[in-house]
Motif scaffolding. Structure first.
Motif, PDB file in Angstrom:
ATOM      1  N   MET A   1      28.854  33.554  55.151  1.00 12.07           N
ATOM      2  CA  MET A   1      28.426  34.232  53.925  1.00 12.07           C
ATOM      3  C   MET A   1      29.419  33.904  52.797  1.00 12.07           C
ATOM      4  O   MET A   1      30.629  33.911  53.007  1.00 12.07           O
ATOM      5  N   ALA A   2      28.899  33.599  51.605  1.00 13.19           N
ATOM      6  CA  ALA A   2      29.757  33.213  50.494  1.00 13.19           C
ATOM      7  C   ALA A   2      30.622  34.392  50.038  1.00 13.19           C
ATOM      8  O   ALA A   2      30.210  35.545  50.111  1.00 13.19           O
ATOM      9  N   ASN A   3      31.809  34.061  49.579  1.00  5.99           N
ATOM     10  CA  ASN A   3      32.737  35.065  49.082  1.00  5.99           C
ATOM     11  C   ASN A   3      32.920  34.898  47.582  1.00  5.99           C
ATOM     12  O   ASN A   3      32.672  33.831  47.030  1.00  5.99           O
ATOM     13  N   GLY A   4      33.384  35.958  46.939  1.00  4.46           N
ATOM     14  CA  GLY A   4      33.643  35.904  45.510  1.00  4.46           C
ATOM     15  C   GLY A   4      35.053  36.366  45.216  1.00  4.46           C
ATOM     16  O   GLY A   4      35.894  36.465  46.111  1.00  4.46           O
ATOM     17  N   GLU A   5      35.316  36.646  43.949  1.00  5.00           N
ATOM     18  CA  GLU A   5      36.613  37.206  43.567  1.00  5.00           C
ATOM     19  C   GLU A   5      36.428  38.182  42.419  1.00  5.00           C
ATOM     20  O   GLU A   5      35.452  38.114  41.663  1.00  5.00           O
ATOM     21  N   ILE A   6      37.375  39.108  42.329  1.00  2.00           N
ATOM     22  CA  ILE A   6      37.331  40.106  41.265  1.00  2.00           C
ATOM     23  C   ILE A   6      37.586  39.418  39.924  1.00  2.00           C
ATOM     24  O   ILE A   6      38.604  38.754  39.729  1.00  2.00           O
ATOM     25  N   GLY A   7      36.645  39.585  39.001  1.00  2.69           N
ATOM     26  CA  GLY A   7      36.815  39.045  37.660  1.00  2.69           C
ATOM     27  C   GLY A   7      37.374  40.077  36.696  1.00  2.69           C
ATOM     28  O   GLY A   7      38.091  39.735  35.749  1.00  2.69           O
ATOM     29  N   ALA A   8      37.060  41.346  36.909  1.00  3.12           N
ATOM     30  CA  ALA A   8      37.564  42.421  36.049  1.00  3.12           C
ATOM     31  C   ALA A   8      37.447  43.745  36.792  1.00  3.12           C
ATOM     32  O   ALA A   8      36.574  43.911  37.653  1.00  3.12           O
ATOM     33  N   ILE A   9      38.348  44.673  36.454  1.00  2.00           N
ATOM     34  CA  ILE A   9      38.321  46.034  36.999  1.00  2.00           C
ATOM     35  C   ILE A   9      38.212  46.997  35.823  1.00  2.00           C
ATOM     36  O   ILE A   9      39.000  46.928  34.875  1.00  2.00           O
ATOM     37  N   MET A  10      37.239  47.884  35.883  1.00  3.03           N
ATOM     38  CA  MET A  10      36.986  48.820  34.789  1.00  3.03           C
ATOM     39  C   MET A  10      37.045  50.259  35.299  1.00  3.03           C
ATOM     40  O   MET A  10      36.673  50.548  36.439  1.00  3.03           O
ATOM     41  N   ARG A  11      37.483  51.144  34.430  1.00  2.65           N
ATOM     42  CA  ARG A  11      37.298  52.576  34.702  1.00  2.65           C
ATOM     43  C   ARG A  11      36.817  53.233  33.413  1.00  2.65           C
ATOM     44  O   ARG A  11      36.996  52.703  32.317  1.00  2.65           O
ATOM     45  N   TYR A  12      36.231  54.407  33.586  1.00  7.64           N
ATOM     46  CA  TYR A  12      35.588  55.122  32.485  1.00  7.64           C
ATOM     47  C   TYR A  12      36.160  56.537  32.467  1.00  7.64           C
ATOM     48  O   TYR A  12      35.611  57.454  33.090  1.00  7.64           O
ATOM     49  N   GLY A 244      45.582  50.733  48.893  1.00 13.02           N
ATOM     50  CA  GLY A 244      46.333  49.567  48.443  1.00 13.02           C
ATOM     51  C   GLY A 244      46.038  49.304  46.978  1.00 13.02           C
ATOM     52  O   GLY A 244      45.415  50.116  46.294  1.00 13.02           O
ATOM     53  N   THR A 245      46.500  48.162  46.500  1.00 16.05           N
ATOM     54  CA  THR A 245      46.297  47.787  45.105  1.00 16.05           C
ATOM     55  C   THR A 245      45.434  46.539  45.033  1.00 16.05           C
ATOM     56  O   THR A 245      45.639  45.584  45.784  1.00 16.05           O
ATOM     57  N   ILE A 246      44.457  46.561  44.146  1.00  8.72           N
ATOM     58  CA  ILE A 246      43.620  45.393  43.914  1.00  8.72           C
ATOM     59  C   ILE A 246      43.782  44.943  42.473  1.00  8.72           C
ATOM     60  O   ILE A 246      44.130  45.742  41.598  1.00  8.72           O
ATOM     61  N   LYS A 247      43.518  43.667  42.222  1.00  6.50           N
ATOM     62  CA  LYS A 247      43.687  43.121  40.879  1.00  6.50           C
ATOM     63  C   LYS A 247      42.728  41.954  40.694  1.00  6.50           C
ATOM     64  O   LYS A 247      42.200  41.396  41.662  1.00  6.50           O
ATOM     65  N   PRO A 248      42.448  41.597  39.430  1.00  9.32           N
ATOM     66  CA  PRO A 248      41.605  40.432  39.190  1.00  9.32           C
ATOM     67  C   PRO A 248      42.160  39.191  39.901  1.00  9.32           C
ATOM     68  O   PRO A 248      43.364  38.980  39.965  1.00  9.32           O
ATOM     69  N   GLY A 249      41.246  38.401  40.447  1.00 12.52           N
ATOM     70  CA  GLY A 249      41.626  37.224  41.222  1.00 12.52           C
ATOM     71  C   GLY A 249      41.606  37.472  42.709  1.00 12.52           C
ATOM     72  O   GLY A 249      41.557  36.521  43.492  1.00 12.52           O
ATOM     73  N   ASP A 250      41.643  38.735  43.153  1.00  7.78           N
ATOM     74  CA  ASP A 250      41.567  39.040  44.579  1.00  7.78           C
ATOM     75  C   ASP A 250      40.220  38.610  45.137  1.00  7.78           C
ATOM     76  O   ASP A 250      39.178  38.788  44.496  1.00  7.78           O
ATOM     77  N   ARG A 251      40.235  38.083  46.345  1.00 14.39           N
ATOM     78  CA  ARG A 251      39.015  37.618  46.994  1.00 14.39           C
ATOM     79  C   ARG A 251      38.197  38.798  47.511  1.00 14.39           C
ATOM     80  O   ARG A 251      38.741  39.785  47.998  1.00 14.39           O
TER      81      ARG A 251
END
Length: 255
Positions: A1-12, A244-251
């Motif tokens: 199955m194809a994987n992606g990566e985080i492009g942006a993290i948003m909160r409201y 944990g911590t996640i950030k843009p670029g994470d798989r």
């Protein structure tokens, strides 16, 4: 199955207002992103005499579907000081600490004047300790596949569609369009070093028809999804099962 990566993290921080992009997000198991939908806007007539003492449905609050003019406002938010700044046309209009009565009043007074012809009653900023006001009562985190949105825009809507219409937390690039809808219920999804559980796709309502830049209802998103895809889904809900911590670029890996 194809994987992606985080492009942006948003909160409201304030439900119904614009989101704020994060450089990283600390995730705790079984919770939403910190301060996401921590505050809500209610009119003095919308909640009745009981006030607010816990999670409540979004129909109780001011939001784009019932108050589209909110889309004209920009925001900045400092979670260390719980300070909200509201801007219009790129200029800061007012600023206040949302945990301070005077700070809330500054914001409420501006909103009262700004929305005077659009709502009944006066707007109030509300929160409940330990409660976050996602559309679901459970503490889910929403994931959007930007390739699904691009496919919807190009093939179905025939015009650009801003992902901000869908108010997602995690915007993912590199996943084949619509492949997130193939994830199974309870399937493990790993983002960086943090594990999540697939909950279910997100059913979309008329709020997504509001253009986040113009505050106009210009695309009937639910109707086009129904006609073009035979469903009303855009994005999925996840539940964090580790911390944990996640950030843009994470798989983003579906296991």
């Amino acid at each position: 199955m194809a994987n992606g990566e985080i492009g942006a993290i948003m909160r409201y921080p304030v439900k119904g207002l614009r989101g704020v992009e994060l450089d990283a997000a600390t995730i705790n198991a079984g919770t939403m992103i910190r301060d996401d939908r921590r505050y809500v806007l209610a009119s003095s007539t919308s909640l009745g005499q009981g006030g607010l003492d816990g999670w409540a449905r979004k129909s109780n609050f001011l939001q784009l579907v019932n108050t589209p003019k909110l889309a004209e406002l920009g925001i900045d938010y400092n979670d260390e000081t719980t300070t909200l700044a509201i801007s219009r046309n790129g200029r800061t209009i007012c600023k206040g600490n949302l945990e301070d009565a005077m700070g809330r009043t500054v914001i409420e007074d501006f909103l009262s004047a700004f929305l005077k012809n659009d709502i009944a009653g006066s707007p109030k900023i509300m929160s409940v300790p330990g409660t976050q006001f996602g559309d679901m009562e459970q503490p889910y985190i929403s994931l959007l596949n930007r390739d699904s949105i691009r496919d919807f825009a190009d093939r179905i809507a025939s015009q650009p569609v801003d992902p901000m219409r869908f108010r997602g937390n995690l915007l993912v690039d590199g996943l084949p369009a619509w492949s997130e809808l193939e994830w199974r219920e309870d399937q493990k999804i790993t983002i960086g070093d943090v594990s999540f559980r697939m909950i279910h796709p997100i059913t979309r309502c008329k709020a997504t028809s509001i253009n986040p830049d113009t505050a106009q209802s210009d695309i009937n998103v639910p109707l086009l999804l129904r006609k073009g895809m035979n469903h009303l889904f855009m994005g999925v809900y996840l539940e964090a099962t580790s911390s944990g911590t996640i950030k843009p670029g994470d798989r983003v890996v579906a296991q």
